[in-house]
Design a protein around this motif. Structure first.
Motif, PDB file in Angstrom:
ATOM      1  N   LEU A   1      35.007  46.637  67.062  1.00 31.63           N
ATOM      2  CA  LEU A   1      35.802  45.435  67.281  1.00 31.63           C
ATOM      3  C   LEU A   1      35.959  45.123  68.766  1.00 31.63           C
ATOM      4  CD1 LEU A   1      38.494  45.990  64.515  1.00 31.63           C
ATOM      5  CD2 LEU A   1      36.631  44.328  64.503  1.00 31.63           C
ATOM      6  N   SER A   2      35.954  46.147  69.610  1.00 31.92           N
ATOM      7  CA  SER A   2      35.969  45.908  71.053  1.00 31.92           C
ATOM      8  C   SER A   2      34.670  45.231  71.491  1.00 31.92           C
ATOM      9  CB  SER A   2      36.157  47.230  71.812  1.00 31.92           C
ATOM     10  OG  SER A   2      37.435  47.777  71.564  1.00 31.92           O
ATOM     11  N   LEU A   3      33.567  45.645  70.875  1.00 30.92           N
ATOM     12  CA  LEU A   3      32.282  44.993  71.158  1.00 30.92           C
ATOM     13  C   LEU A   3      32.334  43.527  70.729  1.00 30.92           C
ATOM     14  CD1 LEU A   3      28.797  46.582  70.479  1.00 30.92           C
ATOM     15  CD2 LEU A   3      29.205  44.161  70.132  1.00 30.92           C
ATOM     16  N   ILE A   4      32.915  43.268  69.558  1.00 24.65           N
ATOM     17  CA  ILE A   4      33.050  41.891  69.082  1.00 24.65           C
ATOM     18  C   ILE A   4      33.969  41.095  70.005  1.00 24.65           C
ATOM     19  CG2 ILE A   4      33.959  40.444  67.205  1.00 24.65           C
ATOM     20  CD1 ILE A   4      31.216  41.639  66.646  1.00 24.65           C
ATOM     21  N   ALA A   5      34.997  41.762  70.549  1.00 21.64           N
ATOM     22  CA  ALA A   5      35.869  41.104  71.520  1.00 21.64           C
ATOM     23  C   ALA A   5      35.069  40.659  72.742  1.00 21.64           C
ATOM     24  CB  ALA A   5      37.003  42.050  71.948  1.00 21.64           C
ATOM     25  N   ALA A   6      34.136  41.509  73.179  1.00 24.59           N
ATOM     26  CA  ALA A   6      33.278  41.154  74.317  1.00 24.59           C
ATOM     27  C   ALA A   6      32.387  39.970  73.962  1.00 24.59           C
ATOM     28  CB  ALA A   6      32.433  42.363  74.724  1.00 24.59           C
ATOM     29  N   VAL A   7      31.883  39.938  72.726  1.00 25.65           N
ATOM     30  CA  VAL A   7      31.084  38.802  72.263  1.00 25.65           C
ATOM     31  C   VAL A   7      31.925  37.530  72.278  1.00 25.65           C
ATOM     32  CG1 VAL A   7      29.860  37.796  70.285  1.00 25.65           C
ATOM     33  CG2 VAL A   7      29.584  40.229  70.808  1.00 25.65           C
ATOM     34  N   ALA A   8      33.144  37.612  71.746  1.00 27.87           N
ATOM     35  CA  ALA A   8      34.032  36.452  71.668  1.00 27.87           C
ATOM     36  C   ALA A   8      34.365  35.912  73.053  1.00 27.87           C
ATOM     37  CB  ALA A   8      35.313  36.835  70.928  1.00 27.87           C
ATOM     38  N   ILE A   9      34.659  36.815  73.985  1.00 25.13           N
ATOM     39  CA  ILE A   9      34.981  36.391  75.351  1.00 25.13           C
ATOM     40  C   ILE A   9      33.765  35.730  75.997  1.00 25.13           C
ATOM     41  CG2 ILE A   9      35.524  37.237  77.669  1.00 25.13           C
ATOM     42  CD1 ILE A   9      37.323  39.344  76.307  1.00 25.13           C
ATOM     43  N   THR A  10      32.586  36.294  75.775  1.00 24.13           N
ATOM     44  CA  THR A  10      31.358  35.737  76.360  1.00 24.13           C
ATOM     45  C   THR A  10      31.110  34.322  75.873  1.00 24.13           C
ATOM     46  OG1 THR A  10      30.373  37.952  76.506  1.00 24.13           O
ATOM     47  CG2 THR A  10      28.875  36.068  76.643  1.00 24.13           C
ATOM     48  N   PHE A  11      31.222  34.101  74.566  1.00 21.44           N
ATOM     49  CA  PHE A  11      31.045  32.745  74.034  1.00 21.44           C
ATOM     50  C   PHE A  11      32.166  31.820  74.499  1.00 21.44           C
ATOM     51  CE2 PHE A  11      28.468  34.670  70.413  1.00 21.44           C
ATOM     52  CZ  PHE A  11      27.263  34.154  70.886  1.00 21.44           C
ATOM     53  N   GLY A  12      33.378  32.355  74.600  1.00 26.44           N
ATOM     54  CA  GLY A  12      34.515  31.537  75.015  1.00 26.44           C
ATOM     55  C   GLY A  12      34.423  31.061  76.449  1.00 26.44           C
ATOM     56  N   VAL A  13      33.581  31.704  77.246  1.00 27.49           N
ATOM     57  CA  VAL A  13      33.431  31.336  78.653  1.00 27.49           C
ATOM     58  C   VAL A  13      32.698  30.012  78.811  1.00 27.49           C
ATOM     59  CG1 VAL A  13      32.201  31.978  80.776  1.00 27.49           C
ATOM     60  CG2 VAL A  13      33.606  33.656  79.599  1.00 27.49           C
ATOM     61  N   PHE A  14      31.749  29.719  77.908  1.00 28.34           N
ATOM     62  CA  PHE A  14      30.916  28.527  78.130  1.00 28.34           C
ATOM     63  C   PHE A  14      30.836  27.572  76.938  1.00 28.34           C
ATOM     64  CE2 PHE A  14      28.093  31.735  76.385  1.00 28.34           C
ATOM     65  CZ  PHE A  14      27.290  31.025  75.496  1.00 28.34           C
ATOM     66  N   THR A  15      31.585  27.827  75.864  1.00 30.31           N
ATOM     67  CA  THR A  15      31.572  26.902  74.727  1.00 30.31           C
ATOM     68  C   THR A  15      33.001  26.560  74.332  1.00 30.31           C
ATOM     69  OG1 THR A  15      31.605  28.677  73.071  1.00 30.31           O
ATOM     70  CG2 THR A  15      29.446  27.945  73.831  1.00 30.31           C
ATOM     71  N   SER A  16      33.129  25.597  73.409  1.00 33.28           N
ATOM     72  CA  SER A  16      34.448  25.245  72.896  1.00 33.28           C
ATOM     73  C   SER A  16      34.969  26.369  72.012  1.00 33.28           C
ATOM     74  CB  SER A  16      34.360  23.953  72.078  1.00 33.28           C
ATOM     75  OG  SER A  16      33.581  24.162  70.909  1.00 33.28           O
ATOM     76  N   SER A  17      36.273  26.371  71.762  1.00 37.67           N
ATOM     77  CA  SER A  17      36.882  27.438  70.963  1.00 37.67           C
ATOM     78  C   SER A  17      36.282  27.491  69.565  1.00 37.67           C
ATOM     79  CB  SER A  17      38.401  27.225  70.876  1.00 37.67           C
ATOM     80  OG  SER A  17      38.999  27.361  72.139  1.00 37.67           O
ATOM     81  N   LEU A  18      36.120  26.333  68.935  1.00 41.04           N
ATOM     82  CA  LEU A  18      35.596  26.286  67.569  1.00 41.04           C
ATOM     83  C   LEU A  18      34.173  26.830  67.499  1.00 41.04           C
ATOM     84  CD1 LEU A  18      35.934  25.529  64.607  1.00 41.04           C
ATOM     85  CD2 LEU A  18      35.187  23.198  65.192  1.00 41.04           C
ATOM     86  N   LEU A  19      33.323  26.380  68.408  1.00 43.41           N
ATOM     87  CA  LEU A  19      31.933  26.841  68.410  1.00 43.41           C
ATOM     88  C   LEU A  19      31.876  28.335  68.729  1.00 43.41           C
ATOM     89  CD1 LEU A  19      28.950  26.231  68.159  1.00 43.41           C
ATOM     90  CD2 LEU A  19      28.936  25.541  70.572  1.00 43.41           C
ATOM     91  N   ALA A  20      32.730  28.797  69.637  1.00 40.01           N
ATOM     92  CA  ALA A  20      32.753  30.221  69.985  1.00 40.01           C
ATOM     93  C   ALA A  20      33.143  31.064  68.781  1.00 40.01           C
ATOM     94  CB  ALA A  20      33.731  30.457  71.135  1.00 40.01           C
ATOM     95  N   ILE A  21      34.099  30.578  67.983  1.00 38.86           N
ATOM     96  CA  ILE A  21      34.516  31.299  66.775  1.00 38.86           C
ATOM     97  C   ILE A  21      33.362  31.397  65.793  1.00 38.86           C
ATOM     98  CG2 ILE A  21      35.966  31.126  64.703  1.00 38.86           C
ATOM     99  CD1 ILE A  21      38.156  29.939  66.539  1.00 38.86           C
ATOM    100  N   VAL A  22      32.679  30.279  65.564  1.00 36.30           N
ATOM    101  CA  VAL A  22      31.547  30.249  64.624  1.00 36.30           C
ATOM    102  C   VAL A  22      30.436  31.184  65.088  1.00 36.30           C
ATOM    103  CG1 VAL A  22      29.720  28.806  63.641  1.00 36.30           C
ATOM    104  CG2 VAL A  22      32.051  27.910  63.810  1.00 36.30           C
ATOM    105  N   LEU A  23      30.095  31.114  66.359  1.00 37.94           N
ATOM    106  CA  LEU A  23      29.013  31.944  66.899  1.00 37.94           C
ATOM    107  C   LEU A  23      29.364  33.430  66.849  1.00 37.94           C
ATOM    108  CD1 LEU A  23      27.939  29.835  70.020  1.00 37.94           C
ATOM    109  CD2 LEU A  23      26.673  30.129  67.878  1.00 37.94           C
ATOM    110  N   THR A  24      30.622  33.759  67.123  1.00 38.29           N
ATOM    111  CA  THR A  24      31.032  35.169  67.096  1.00 38.29           C
ATOM    112  C   THR A  24      30.986  35.719  65.676  1.00 38.29           C
ATOM    113  OG1 THR A  24      32.492  34.753  68.984  1.00 38.29           O
ATOM    114  CG2 THR A  24      32.804  36.813  67.790  1.00 38.29           C
TER     115      THR A  24
END
Length: 259
Positions: free
Chosen positions: A148-171
């Protein structure tokens, strides 16, 4: 000092999450697992122990996963959308410190959730006199935290350059695909199509192999009563290295964003 600044950011993230009453999720887990102890035996008396062991681990994983993704994708994105990021970058804080601090703060939340829910899980099993491999469950809990910490890193990475909704879907997509990467490689081999094989291999190399960090089945069936410490150490290193790589990517992207 860098460590002090990172600690302050991590502490602020943790306190903010606690103020949002996210830790009430522990009570929710207690409720649904307590209910399952009463309900599941009515449907499968012959396999109730395995079902309860499995349900407790799966429920824990799913609940904390949802919390991790929704919080993780918004840690940086909300700061950008609300323009509060301008206050942060104006201070003597580097962008790498911001990313690292946010990640460590969320990881602390995950650690509290995993520890608390695992304790509740073991307590209920003890009260219900359900045989369970305690060592295997504790090992699975440690690797659940790492996953889950790895997934947190994925979520933060997507959240840096995409919208919240798209980051959630991609994660969520990365999580789902990451659990079947080995199956994708096998599918590519069975297809006998060079293009599909190459595509499957690329996905395997890019996506995290989350099955390495998923020991729920081992916990339920007690496969790690005598753990293979070599394999566990390798998988532990894999999870840590992958998380560091993701954070490095997030820092690289974030450092080049203009506000």
């Amino acid at each position: 000092m860098t460590i002090n600044r990172i600690f302050v950011i991590a502490k602020n993230v943790f306190q903010e999450v606690v103020r949002d009453r996210i830790l009430y999720i522990i009570g929710f887990y207690t409720l649904i697992f307590g209910v399952s102890l009463r309900v599941l035996p009515e449907f499968a008396a012959s396999t109730e122990n395995k079902m309860l062991l499995d349900f407790g681990m799966v429920a824990m994983s799913v609940i904390i996963l949802i919390v991790t993704i929704f919080i993780g994708t918004g840690l940086i994105n909300k700061e950008i959308e609300k323009r509060t990021i301008l206050v942060l970058v104006a201070k003597p804080i580097s962008r790498s410190e911001i990313i690292t601090g946010k990640f460590l703060g969320l990881s602390a939340v995950i650690a509290v959730l995993v520890t608390s829910m695992t304790g509740i899980y073991l307590l209920f099993l003890q009260i219900a006199n359900i045989p369970h491999p305690t060592v295997s469950i504790l090992i699975a809990a440690v690797f659940l935290f790492l996953q889950l910490s790895l997934i947190a890193a994925v979520a933060i990475t997507f959240g840096v350059f995409t919208s919240s909704l798209l980051a959630i879907v991609l994660t969520f997509a990365v999580y789902l695909m990451g659990n079947i990467t080995q199956d994708l490689v096998q599918f590519g081999r069975l297809s006998h199509n060079p293009i599909i094989q190459i595509f499957a291999q690329i996905l395997y190399l890019i996506l995290p192999d989350l099955s390495r960090l998923d020991l729920k089945n081992d916990a339920v069936y007690g496969l790690h009563a005598l753990p293979d410490f070599t394999a566990l150490t390798i998988n532990l290193g894999y999870g840590l290295i992958y998380s560091v790589m993701l954070l490095a990517i997030a820092i690289f992207i974030f450092s080049r964003r203009e506000f």
